[in-house]
Each structure stands twice: as C-alpha cells, then as structure tokens.
Design a protein around this motif. Structure first.
Motif, short mmCIF file in Angstrom:
data_model
loop_
_atom_site.label_atom_id
_atom_site.label_comp_id
_atom_site.label_asym_id
_atom_site.label_seq_id
_atom_site.Cartn_x
_atom_site.Cartn_y
_atom_site.Cartn_z
N PHE A 4 5.03 0.27 1.14
CA PHE A 4 6.34 0.86 1.42
C PHE A 4 6.26 2.38 1.52
CE2 PHE A 4 10.18 2.91 -0.25
CZ PHE A 4 11.09 2.49 0.70
N ILE A 5 5.55 3.01 0.58
CA ILE A 5 5.48 4.48 0.54
C ILE A 5 4.82 5.00 1.80
CG2 ILE A 5 4.58 6.46 -0.71
CD1 ILE A 5 4.76 4.78 -3.25
N LEU A 6 3.69 4.42 2.17
CA LEU A 6 2.95 4.89 3.34
C LEU A 6 3.78 4.74 4.61
CD1 LEU A 6 0.44 5.95 4.71
CD2 LEU A 6 -0.52 3.64 4.67
N SER A 7 4.36 3.56 4.82
CA SER A 7 5.16 3.33 6.04
C SER A 7 6.37 4.24 6.09
CB SER A 7 5.60 1.87 6.12
OG SER A 7 6.40 1.54 5.01
N THR A 8 6.97 4.52 4.93
CA THR A 8 8.14 5.41 4.88
C THR A 8 7.77 6.82 5.28
OG1 THR A 8 9.15 4.09 3.13
CG2 THR A 8 9.94 6.35 3.41
N ILE A 9 6.66 7.33 4.76
CA ILE A 9 6.24 8.70 5.08
C ILE A 9 5.94 8.84 6.56
CG2 ILE A 9 4.33 10.33 4.81
CD1 ILE A 9 4.33 9.73 1.89
N ILE A 10 5.24 7.86 7.14
CA ILE A 10 4.91 7.92 8.56
C ILE A 10 6.18 7.89 9.40
CG2 ILE A 10 3.79 6.70 10.46
CD1 ILE A 10 1.71 5.75 8.43
N GLU A 126 -0.08 18.11 2.97
CA GLU A 126 0.50 16.88 3.50
C GLU A 126 -0.60 15.92 3.95
OE1 GLU A 126 3.47 20.21 4.14
OE2 GLU A 126 1.30 19.94 4.39
N ALA A 127 -1.68 16.46 4.53
CA ALA A 127 -2.79 15.62 4.97
C ALA A 127 -3.52 15.03 3.76
CB ALA A 127 -3.76 16.44 5.82
N SER A 128 -3.73 15.84 2.74
CA SER A 128 -4.40 15.36 1.52
C SER A 128 -3.60 14.22 0.89
CB SER A 128 -4.55 16.50 0.52
OG SER A 128 -5.21 17.61 1.09
N HIS A 129 -2.29 14.41 0.82
CA HIS A 129 -1.42 13.39 0.24
C HIS A 129 -1.46 12.10 1.05
CE1 HIS A 129 1.98 11.67 -1.89
NE2 HIS A 129 2.63 11.52 -0.75
N LEU A 130 -1.37 12.21 2.36
CA LEU A 130 -1.37 11.03 3.22
C LEU A 130 -2.70 10.29 3.14
CD1 LEU A 130 0.15 9.29 5.19
CD2 LEU A 130 -0.45 10.87 7.03
N LEU A 131 -3.81 11.02 3.11
CA LEU A 131 -5.13 10.38 2.97
C LEU A 131 -5.22 9.67 1.61
CD1 LEU A 131 -7.40 13.15 4.51
CD2 LEU A 131 -7.24 10.78 5.32
N GLY A 132 -4.67 10.30 0.58
CA GLY A 132 -4.66 9.65 -0.72
C GLY A 132 -3.93 8.33 -0.67
N LEU A 133 -2.78 8.29 0.01
CA LEU A 133 -2.01 7.05 0.14
C LEU A 133 -2.78 6.00 0.93
CD1 LEU A 133 1.58 8.39 0.90
CD2 LEU A 133 0.80 7.29 -1.19
N ILE A 134 -3.42 6.44 2.01
CA ILE A 134 -4.16 5.51 2.87
C ILE A 134 -5.26 4.81 2.09
CG2 ILE A 134 -5.77 5.37 4.82
CD1 ILE A 134 -4.05 7.56 6.18
N TYR A 135 -6.04 5.59 1.35
CA TYR A 135 -7.16 4.99 0.60
C TYR A 135 -6.68 4.28 -0.66
CZ TYR A 135 -10.56 7.14 3.69
OH TYR A 135 -11.30 7.47 4.80
N PHE A 136 -5.53 4.66 -1.18
CA PHE A 136 -4.98 3.99 -2.35
C PHE A 136 -4.44 2.61 -2.00
CE2 PHE A 136 -1.38 3.09 -5.20
CZ PHE A 136 -2.03 3.11 -6.42
N GLU A 137 -3.74 2.53 -0.88
CA GLU A 137 -3.09 1.27 -0.53
C GLU A 137 -4.04 0.32 0.19
OE1 GLU A 137 0.56 2.05 1.52
OE2 GLU A 137 1.59 2.41 -0.37
N GLY A 138 -5.02 0.86 0.94
CA GLY A 138 -6.00 0.00 1.59
C GLY A 138 -5.46 -0.87 2.70
N GLU A 150 -9.71 11.79 -5.04
CA GLU A 150 -10.12 13.11 -4.55
C GLU A 150 -9.04 13.75 -3.69
OE1 GLU A 150 -13.81 12.76 -2.51
OE2 GLU A 150 -14.92 12.06 -4.28
N TYR A 151 -8.46 12.95 -2.78
CA TYR A 151 -7.44 13.51 -1.88
C TYR A 151 -6.15 13.82 -2.62
CZ TYR A 151 -10.37 12.53 2.17
OH TYR A 151 -11.39 12.55 3.09
N PHE A 152 -5.74 12.95 -3.53
CA PHE A 152 -4.56 13.25 -4.34
C PHE A 152 -4.78 14.52 -5.15
CE2 PHE A 152 -3.19 8.55 -4.38
CZ PHE A 152 -2.17 8.77 -3.47
#
Length: 270
Positions: A4-10, A126-138, A150-152
């Motif tokens: 949900f978080i990743l799709s919402t941010i995008i 913003e890029a660091s945060h988004l990469l953190g979400l991407i690798y966190f959610e998988g 690392e990204y977070f």
C-alpha cells in the motif's frame, strides 16, 4: 499494509495538476498553461537546451510533464529528464526513475532502479526513501532487507520526514517483525520532538507572525534564465562560468543556493 505504501507514493508522485492559469496552484505546482507568456518561456528553455544547459533540460522536461507552454507529453518529458540525468542532474535522475515505475508502456524496472540509485548517490532523499520501500516490500524486485536498511538510513540522515513517519507506522503491523532487521535505520530515527530540538532553537516569549508570499512563475523563470546566461553550458568543459578563470564556487549566481531554490519548487507534488 504491504504494497500500500509503495503504490500510494508512486500514485501521489505522478499526479498532474489540472489548472489552466499561469500561476502556481496551492501546492506550488506548475499548472497547465497555453497562454502566450507560457509558450514564450517554453520556447526560451528549449533554446537553452540546444546550448547544452542541463538545468534547462530538466525544466523543459517539467514543462512537457505539466503541459506548460506546450501540450502534455510524457514521452518528451521522459526524454528530457534522461538527457538532464546524463549531466548528473539529481532531480532529473529521480523523476526518470519514478516515471519508469509507472504502469504502462514506459514501465521498466531495471531502468527505474538505475536512475533511482543514481539519484540516491547524489543525495536525493526521496530516491533513498523509495528505494528503501522497494527493497523492503519486495514487490518490484527481490526483497533485500539489508539494502532497504541502507537506503532508509540514507534518507534518515538527509532528514526525510516520510522515512521517519514510515518507521513509526510499522509498529503494530504485520511487518513489525521485519522492522527488527532494519537496525541501522531504526537506530537513526529519533523522536520527532528530539529531532526538531536538534536543529531549531525554541523561541522564548511572544512570537511574531510573518506571512511570506512566494514568487510567481514568471519571476522564477526569469531568474533562472538570467542565471543560465552567467554560466557555461554543461556540455562545454571549462571553469563553469562565462568569465575566464572564474569558477562557479567564486560566483554567487551559480552556487548551490539557486539550485536549492528551484529544487524546492519543482519537487512540489513529487
């Protein structure tokens, strides 16, 4: 909560304002505009891109994306974000990465990660945060909690509030166990009141309220175009200015203060 978080941010990051006047909307976004003045600025920026100015390439991409002085054109916006990104324009790298995450004909996971990583290396929180979400959610790539950590951590060190909020929201969710593996980032996250006290002096006694009105678009564009006249194009090697022997660091007009000013404006809504 997962996904949900990743799709919402995008989704929020790709919203385009639907206004037709030539002034910023309430969120500071560049509106749609087909008036003569808007077309004039669009043509001016296009001229500066031909001279090799990456800041003009980035702004031209934004004008295509917003439909300012031209018809909205996502393909052209992406083209100019990528051109600016080649000159290490960090915000262009970030926006190209976000656009490549979007569903549709432009979706390209590998390209997206490439641009987002470049933006992260250049300090775009913003890029660091988004990469953190991407690798966190998988969901978009294989889950990697070490990389997510690392990204977070990069985002937290840059003071990105969304990352700090994200960690507080992980409590009492199905992902709270995974949070325990984000040790470095979690250790950096402070209580919001403590974070504020580190950087802001608390006023004593009565406070004066000051209302600040932001500049309109014409002032912003005129200032940036004038600044471009004072520096050498990115495509030309030299000192960084049009004055022989004078570097950008020696001239206020092409210092980081200006870039921060434009960044704040054009990152609104992303």
């Amino acid at each position: 909560m997962k996904g949900f978080i990743l799709s919402t941010i995008i989704t929020i990051g790709l919203l385009i304002p639907q206004q037709s006047n030539a002034s910023p909307d309430n969120n500071g976004l560049v509106p749609e505009c087909q008036q003569a003045e808007c077309i004039k600025y669009f043509q001016q920026y296009r001229m500066y891109t031909r001279r090799g100015y990456s800041d003009a390439m980035y702004t031209l991409a934004e004008l295509y994306y917003r439909g300012y002085g031209t018809e909205k054109n996502l393909s052209s916006a992406l083209k100019w974000y990528r051109k600016a990104a080649k000159f290490d324009n960090a915000d262009a790298q970030y926006k190209a990465g976000v656009l490549y995450l979007r569903e549709g004909e432009y979706q390209d996971r590998e390209r997206s990660l490439k641009y987002l990583r470049a933006a992260d290396r250049n300090g775009v929180a913003e890029a660091s945060h988004l990469l953190g979400l991407i690798y966190f959610e998988g969901q978009l790539t294989e889950q990697d909690l070490k990389l997510a950590d690392e990204y977070f951590s990069h985002a937290v060190k840059l003071g990105h509030q969304d990352t700090i909020n994200f960690f507080s929201q992980l409590n009492d969710t199905e992902q709270s166990d995974q949070k325990q593996q984000l040790k470095l980032a979690a250790a950096l996250v402070k209580d919001p009141t403590d974070l504020a006290s580190d950087t802001v002096a608390k006023p004593i006694g009565e406070m004066e309220t000051i209302t600040i009105s932001g500049p309109d678009l014409s002032e912003i564009f005129d200032y940036q175009l004038a600044r471009l006249d004072e520096i050498s194009p990115d495509a030309v090697k030299g000192t960084g200015t049009n004055i022989p022997g004078r570097t950008c660091d020696e001239m206020i007009a092409c210092g980081h203060v200006d870039r921060d000013r434009y960044r704040e404006f054009f990152m609104s809504g992303w």
